[in-house]
Design a protein around this motif. Structure first.
Motif: not given
Length: 249
Positions: A95-120
């Motif tokens: 729903e983020r990919r479709e409604d907000h045009d998020e791409r794989n690289e966006d998901a990757r950057a967000k995942a890295k940010a989450a991990i850096d913040a101590g989140l799963t």
């Protein structure tokens, strides 16, 4: 052994009164044999974390920004999620990919940010109905995995959720064979990219019209370590039987 995970995505649903469902769920599963994660809307995160404190339930966000801070009006960083008491965040949801045009690289950057913040980071993958009908599912999943999963992924900081887009909220569910094929494919690619140890430690969830009536059959499929549940996670009455089915799988 991978500890099984029942995750609930409330999406844009819920106000303060709905936290009573969280209390009921915590009471019903005081000694849960699986991990339980509830991802309410951002407005409820802190209050949900307070309700879930000292229970078997963990709280997660539904999205985060890739940057830690900055001029991003309306966005929430992974560090901010962690500050509310959240321990995880969903990224790359269809729903983020479709409604907000998020791409794989966006998901990757967000995942890295989450991990850096101590989140799963709960990274979502999934094909559309057109892609499924064109027999392109595995190619789509392979591309999403390569583009969306950061190199620092481990079984501790990443969970993968396979959610065929055409099954989300539609009542349509892939066959058990189709679910198994994709989950086996994801597992094999994780092992090839990260090595056997990490590849086997990452939990794989299925999502898409999971309900009390079909949960047990889905959880019996090899390499299905749990579920990412939408509508059926909104009430304890619906989500509790799914958790119980996962405990018994």
């Amino acid at each position: 052994m991978r500890r099984k995970l029942a995750a609930g995505n409330w999406k844009m649903n819920g106000i303060g009164a709905n936290l009573a469902e969280l209390e009921s769920l915590a009471t019903a599963h005081a000694n849960a044999g699986v991990d339980i994660l509830i991802c309410p809307p951002a407005t409820l995160l802190h209050r949900a974390a307070e309700v879930a404190k000292d229970t078997s339930i963990r709280i997660g966000g539904q999205d985060c920004h890739a940057n830690a801070s900055g001029a991003h009006t309306g966005d929430i960083s992974a560090q901010m999620l962690a500050d509310t008491g959240a321990t995880a965040v969903i990224v790359g949801h269809s729903e983020r990919r479709e409604d907000h045009d998020e791409r794989n690289e966006d998901a990757r950057a967000k995942a890295k940010a989450a991990i850096d913040a101590g989140l799963t980071a709960v990274i979502c993958l999934g094909e559309s109905l057109a892609q499924r009908e064109a027999a392109n599912t595995l190619d789509i999943i392979a591309g999403q995995m390569s583009g969306s999963i950061p190199d620092l992924a481990t079984g501790e900081n990443v969970v993968i959720a396979y959610e065929p887009i055409w099954a989300i909220g539609t009542g349509k569910v892939p066959t058990l064979e189709q679910i198994g094929e994709v989950h086996d494919f994801i597992r094999a690619r994780l092992e090839r990219r990260f090595g056997e140890g990490v590849g086997r430690s990452v939990r794989l969830l299925y999502g898409g019209s999971v309900k009390p009536g079909n949960a047990a059959d889905i959880f019996a499929v090899p390499n299905v370590d749990g579920a990412l549940v939408g509508g059926a996670s909104l009430t304890a009455a619906d989500f509790s039987p799914i958790i119980t089915a996962l405990e018994q799988a």
